[in-house]
Design a protein around this motif. Structure first.
Motif, short mmCIF file in Angstrom:
data_model
loop_
_atom_site.label_atom_id
_atom_site.label_comp_id
_atom_site.label_asym_id
_atom_site.label_seq_id
_atom_site.Cartn_x
_atom_site.Cartn_y
_atom_site.Cartn_z
N TRP A 74 2.09 2.22 -6.93
CA TRP A 74 3.37 1.60 -6.55
C TRP A 74 4.39 2.70 -6.32
O TRP A 74 4.53 3.62 -7.13
CB TRP A 74 3.85 0.67 -7.66
N SER A 75 5.08 2.63 -5.21
CA SER A 75 6.16 3.57 -4.94
C SER A 75 7.46 2.78 -4.82
O SER A 75 7.60 1.92 -3.94
CB SER A 75 5.90 4.36 -3.65
N ALA A 76 8.40 3.07 -5.72
CA ALA A 76 9.66 2.33 -5.72
C ALA A 76 10.55 2.73 -4.56
O ALA A 76 11.41 1.95 -4.12
CB ALA A 76 10.40 2.55 -7.04
N GLY A 77 10.36 3.94 -4.04
CA GLY A 77 11.19 4.44 -2.95
C GLY A 77 10.35 4.95 -1.80
O GLY A 77 9.15 4.69 -1.71
N PRO A 78 10.95 5.74 -0.91
CA PRO A 78 10.23 6.28 0.25
C PRO A 78 9.04 7.12 -0.18
O PRO A 78 9.07 7.80 -1.21
CB PRO A 78 11.30 7.13 0.95
N TYR A 79 7.99 7.13 0.64
CA TYR A 79 6.78 7.85 0.28
C TYR A 79 5.98 8.18 1.53
O TYR A 79 6.22 7.64 2.63
CB TYR A 79 5.91 7.01 -0.67
N TRP A 80 5.00 9.05 1.37
CA TRP A 80 4.05 9.41 2.43
C TRP A 80 2.65 9.07 1.94
O TRP A 80 2.12 9.71 1.04
CB TRP A 80 4.15 10.91 2.73
N PRO A 81 2.00 8.06 2.53
CA PRO A 81 0.63 7.74 2.14
C PRO A 81 -0.36 8.69 2.81
O PRO A 81 -0.38 8.81 4.03
CB PRO A 81 0.45 6.30 2.64
N HIS A 82 -1.14 9.37 2.01
CA HIS A 82 -2.08 10.37 2.53
C HIS A 82 -3.22 9.69 3.28
O HIS A 82 -3.49 8.49 3.13
CB HIS A 82 -2.62 11.19 1.36
N ASP A 83 -3.89 10.48 4.10
CA ASP A 83 -5.01 9.98 4.90
C ASP A 83 -6.14 9.41 4.03
O ASP A 83 -6.94 8.61 4.50
CB ASP A 83 -5.56 11.12 5.77
N THR A 84 -6.20 9.78 2.77
CA THR A 84 -7.25 9.26 1.88
C THR A 84 -6.89 7.88 1.32
O THR A 84 -7.57 7.38 0.44
CB THR A 84 -7.49 10.23 0.71
N THR A 85 -5.81 7.28 1.81
CA THR A 85 -5.35 5.98 1.31
C THR A 85 -5.18 4.97 2.43
O THR A 85 -5.16 5.30 3.62
CB THR A 85 -4.01 6.10 0.58
N TRP A 142 -2.22 1.84 3.12
CA TRP A 142 -0.93 1.39 2.62
C TRP A 142 -0.55 0.07 3.26
O TRP A 142 -1.02 -0.27 4.35
CB TRP A 142 0.16 2.44 2.83
N VAL A 143 0.26 -0.71 2.55
CA VAL A 143 0.65 -2.01 3.07
C VAL A 143 1.79 -1.81 4.06
O VAL A 143 2.93 -1.53 3.68
CB VAL A 143 1.07 -2.96 1.93
N ASP A 147 6.99 5.67 5.05
CA ASP A 147 7.50 4.33 4.78
C ASP A 147 8.67 4.43 3.81
O ASP A 147 8.67 5.27 2.91
CB ASP A 147 6.39 3.45 4.19
N ASP A 148 9.65 3.55 3.99
CA ASP A 148 10.85 3.59 3.15
C ASP A 148 10.64 2.98 1.78
O ASP A 148 11.46 3.19 0.89
CB ASP A 148 12.00 2.86 3.85
N GLY A 149 9.55 2.19 1.60
CA GLY A 149 9.30 1.57 0.32
C GLY A 149 10.26 0.42 0.02
O GLY A 149 11.17 0.16 0.81
N PRO A 150 10.11 -0.26 -1.11
CA PRO A 150 9.00 -0.09 -2.04
C PRO A 150 7.65 -0.35 -1.36
O PRO A 150 7.57 -1.16 -0.45
CB PRO A 150 9.28 -1.12 -3.14
N GLY A 151 6.63 0.36 -1.83
CA GLY A 151 5.36 0.26 -1.16
C GLY A 151 4.17 0.22 -2.10
O GLY A 151 4.27 0.57 -3.28
N VAL A 152 3.04 -0.20 -1.54
CA VAL A 152 1.78 -0.27 -2.27
C VAL A 152 0.75 0.57 -1.54
O VAL A 152 0.58 0.43 -0.32
CB VAL A 152 1.29 -1.73 -2.40
N ILE A 153 0.08 1.45 -2.27
CA ILE A 153 -0.87 2.38 -1.70
C ILE A 153 -2.20 2.19 -2.41
O ILE A 153 -2.25 2.08 -3.63
CB ILE A 153 -0.39 3.84 -1.86
N ILE A 154 -3.29 2.16 -1.63
CA ILE A 154 -4.64 1.92 -2.18
C ILE A 154 -5.54 3.08 -1.81
O ILE A 154 -5.56 3.53 -0.65
CB ILE A 154 -5.24 0.60 -1.64
N GLY A 155 -6.31 3.59 -2.78
CA GLY A 155 -7.24 4.66 -2.51
C GLY A 155 -8.31 4.23 -1.51
O GLY A 155 -8.99 3.22 -1.71
N ARG A 156 -8.46 4.98 -0.43
CA ARG A 156 -9.41 4.65 0.63
C ARG A 156 -10.66 5.53 0.59
O ARG A 156 -11.75 5.11 0.98
CB ARG A 156 -8.72 4.82 2.00
N GLN A 167 -2.75 -0.38 6.55
CA GLN A 167 -2.76 0.68 7.54
C GLN A 167 -3.32 1.95 6.91
O GLN A 167 -3.04 2.24 5.73
CB GLN A 167 -1.34 0.95 8.05
N ARG A 168 -4.12 2.68 7.65
CA ARG A 168 -4.65 3.95 7.15
C ARG A 168 -3.52 4.96 7.00
O ARG A 168 -2.60 5.02 7.83
CB ARG A 168 -5.72 4.47 8.10
#
Length: 407
Positions: free
Chosen positions: A74-85, A87-88, A56-65, A24-25
């Motif tokens: 890798w985010s072990a906990g909650p996170y905010w994936p920026h628009d430049t990424t 995320w799974v 997302d509450d995590g754990p999560g994976v974020i990829i540079g877009r 997801q973007r």
């Protein structure tokens, strides 16, 4: 095909990435519009700032877009994936840590759909055909590689503690003159008796301990500015990576430009050399990457009179001031000038105190460098094993043995 590969192919299956995960973007947000909090906002370049709300509450994976294409976090906990990424959003029952490692093996350069700025489109990632292991294999691969990453993270946290200890001692002895001031105030000794005796019990008219000297920072060391390495293009089969500010920040030459190795020896950067970026992002580090070439906007700092840790700590002491000077520059790339080094004064104790400091403070820096070296070796092993495990080229048992021997 050997027995291991035959058995592996019986268990693994051919599918698409989209069969296994949904990307997801990310969600746009600026630091100006964020609210104070502890939720990391992760952009294509890594941690950008913190916010009070998670996507997302995590754990999560974020990829540079966008920009830093294909970087994986890798985010072990909650996170905010920026628009430049990307995320799974859905792991579809797969091991999340395995997904993180798998995405690190994905070749993204051929998927660039940007015109001027590199861009990764999730609709081009989902259809990619891959060989996919069952969950049990995923868990074993993830566990094996995590041992290395966990040790690297432990070294990082240990080094943060060692760094804080070294900085506290340095500031107490060389900036605040704690032992001398304590003696003047009649306070009880807080150092070992032999060490306590070395410090004078008076300050001179300049406010420093009696018998100590003062010099400019640029008198204590040589600050060698790097070369304009675009003038030294790589030719032939050999080259050196150009170490620029980006490489110093990431401590990696993976994305470095190759340049000619035929440059003067003093512009060669070796492991544990002290580097100081005086332009753009001002920072000072002991280099922990491979051998490379010193680019302009970086100083290689050396001294014939003092140990590297002493110069390093003084640069770090003045760093907030240097950064403020650079920020105040009305240019796109703020910087300091050599006169700022001249204006930065260093207090220098007699030889007997410096020898004691080498043991007390210098030994902490040496341990940090040792941990950094170990982490670099572990990271190299992880990067070696990663594609081999993902492709089934090496058995998990063999990989576990290599990890056990290294960690």
């Amino acid at each position: 095909m050997d027995d291991f590969k035959v058995k592996l192919m019986e268990k693994w299956k051919i599918c698409t990435i989209g069969d296994q995960i949904t990307l997801q973007r990310g969600v746009d947000i600026t630091q100006k519009n964020s609210q104070a909090g502890k939720i990391p906002v992760i952009s294509s370049g890594g941690l950008s700032f913190f916010h009070d709300t998670a996507v997302d509450d995590g754990p999560g994976v974020i990829i540079g877009r966008k920009g830093s294409l294909g970087t994986v976090y890798w985010s072990a906990g909650p996170y905010w994936p920026h628009d430049t990424t990307l995320w799974v959003k859905d792991f579809k029952g797969n091991n999340r840590r395995f997904i993180y490692y798998f995405m690190k093996t994905l070749k993204t350069k051929n998927l660039d759909v940007g015109s001027s700025n590199p861009t990764l489109n999730r609709n081009h990632v989902h259809p990619i055909s891959v060989i996919w292991p069952p969950l049990k294999e995923q868990e074993s691969i993830s566990k094996t590689l995590s041992v290395l990453d966990d040790k690297i993270d432990l070294n990082r946290r240990t080094n943060e503690t060692l760094e804080a200890m070294a900085r506290a001692l340095f500031r107490d002895w060389f900036v605040d003159f704690g032992p001398t001031r304590a003696k003047m105030a009649g306070e009880a000794p807080y150092l070992a008796p032999k060490l306590w005796e070395l410090f004078p019990d008076k300050l001179d008219e300049e406010g420093k301990p009696e018998g100590w000297q003062t010099e400019s920072l640029d008198e204590t060391a040589t600050f060698l500015n790097g070369l304009a390495l675009q003038k030294y293009p790589a030719t032939g089969d050999t080259s050196l990576p150009a170490i620029k500010i980006a490489q110093l920040r990431s401590e990696s030459t993976d994305t470095a430009d190759p340049v000619s190795p035929d440059i003067p020896d003093n512009y060669i950067v070796e492991q544990n050399d002290l580097l100081f970026s005086w332009s753009g992002s001002l920072l000072c580090k002991f280099w922990n990457g491979q051998r490379g070439a010193l680019n302009q906007h970086l100083f290689k700092v050396t001294s014939k009179r003092f140990e590297p840790w002493f110069i390093y700590e003084w640069i770090q002491f003045y760093m907030p001031e240097f950064q403020a000077i650079a920020t105040a520059k009305a240019t796109t790339m703020g910087h300091i000038q050599r006169r700022h080094l001249t204006e930065s004064l260093v207090t220098i104790p007699p030889a007997n105190i410096m020898q004691a400091a080498n043991k007390a403070i210098g030994s902490l820096i040496v341990q940090i460098q040792s941990n950094n070296g170990q982490s670099r070796t572990l990271a190299q092993l992880r990067d070696l094993l990663l594609p081999k495990l993902m492709s089934g080229e090496i058995s998990i048992r063999d990989a576990e043995k290599m990890v056990e021997d290294a960690a």
